[in-house]
Design an enzyme around this catalytic site. Structure first.
Site, short mmCIF file in Angstrom:
data_model
loop_
_atom_site.label_atom_id
_atom_site.label_comp_id
_atom_site.label_asym_id
_atom_site.label_seq_id
_atom_site.Cartn_x
_atom_site.Cartn_y
_atom_site.Cartn_z
N SER A 9 -14.33 -10.29 -41.29
CA SER A 9 -12.86 -10.22 -41.23
C SER A 9 -12.32 -10.43 -39.82
O SER A 9 -11.18 -10.88 -39.66
CB SER A 9 -12.37 -8.88 -41.76
OG SER A 9 -12.94 -7.80 -41.03
N ASP A 182 -7.96 -0.42 -35.50
CA ASP A 182 -8.63 0.72 -36.14
C ASP A 182 -10.00 1.02 -35.55
O ASP A 182 -10.74 1.84 -36.08
CB ASP A 182 -8.77 0.45 -37.64
CG ASP A 182 -9.50 -0.86 -37.94
OD1 ASP A 182 -9.98 -1.51 -36.99
OD2 ASP A 182 -9.60 -1.23 -39.12
N HIS A 185 -11.00 -3.99 -36.13
CA HIS A 185 -10.19 -5.21 -36.20
C HIS A 185 -9.30 -5.35 -34.96
O HIS A 185 -8.56 -4.44 -34.63
CB HIS A 185 -9.34 -5.21 -37.46
CG HIS A 185 -10.15 -5.16 -38.71
ND1 HIS A 185 -10.38 -3.98 -39.39
CD2 HIS A 185 -10.80 -6.13 -39.39
CE1 HIS A 185 -11.13 -4.23 -40.44
NE2 HIS A 185 -11.42 -5.52 -40.46
#
Length: 204
Positions: A9, A182, A185
């Site tokens: 991601s 977080d 990310h």
């Protein structure tokens, strides 16, 4: 010159269409696409990062999402989900299997694309909402994956980017939340950090 970015991601960053390697998302590959295309006339930049990917997921789609694309420069950032998925879902990839599968992936790449330059980026963490609850275990296991990545880079004669060092140094300037949303990310500033680290590696 064809550039391909591969990973999870962090690399994906909202690509949306996983069937289109030119769907760039809004992360560090997008930053680098702008710079590379401004500097080079015949330049193609591709992103095949997919959110949630572990090393075994990369291997499962490697022919389609890497070898068939025949990049001149390949960049891989993987490892955090191999740990994170174990902590949250007991579906991670242990360190021995991570190393074995990563080595297979690199061997297949070297065989199929012997002239491709490969840049490996080490997984990283900062303090944040996703990482703090199990910080010691999370951080320790990610370090193991990062050390494996570094070892494989040396074994195959590849470039290695220590993103943990990059984020640790940036953390001396601003707090972790400035660089990651977080703990995993990146913020826009965090993606900029990765892009700058990649550029330094490419210029070596």
């Amino acid at each position: 010159m064809k550039f391909l970015f591969q990973g999870d991601s962090i690399t994906d960053c909202g690509r949306g269409n996983y069937e289109d390697p030119h769907a760039m998302g809004c992360g560090y590959p997008r930053i680098l696409e702008a710079e590379l295309m401004a500097e080079e006339e015949n330049c193609e930049v591709m992103n095949c990062g997919i959110s949630g990917s572990r090393i075994v997921d990369l291997l499962a789609r490697w022919k389609k999402d890497c070898l068939n694309l025949e990049p001149d420069v390949l960049t891989i950032l993987i490892g955090v989900n191999d740990v994170w998925h174990e902590l949250g879902r007991r579906n991670g990839v242990d360190s021995a299997l991570f190393e074995e599968v990563y080595r297979i992936l690199l061997r297949e790449t070297k065989t199929a694309l012997p002239d491709t330059r490969v840049i490996l980026m080490g997984a990283y963490l900062t303090h944040g909402t996703a990482t703090d609850p199990e910080w010691d275990k999370f951080c320790g296991e990610v370090k193991i994956r990062r050390d494996i990545t570094r070892k494989l880079a040396e074994e195959f004669g590849l470039d290695f980017v220590d993103l943990q060092q990059v984020f640790d140094e940036a953390g001396q300037k601003f707090p972790p939340k400035h660089w990651t949303l977080d703990g995993v990310h990146p913020t826009a500033a965090g993606h900029w950090l990765i892009a700058q680290a990649w550029k330094r590696a490419r210029e070596r």
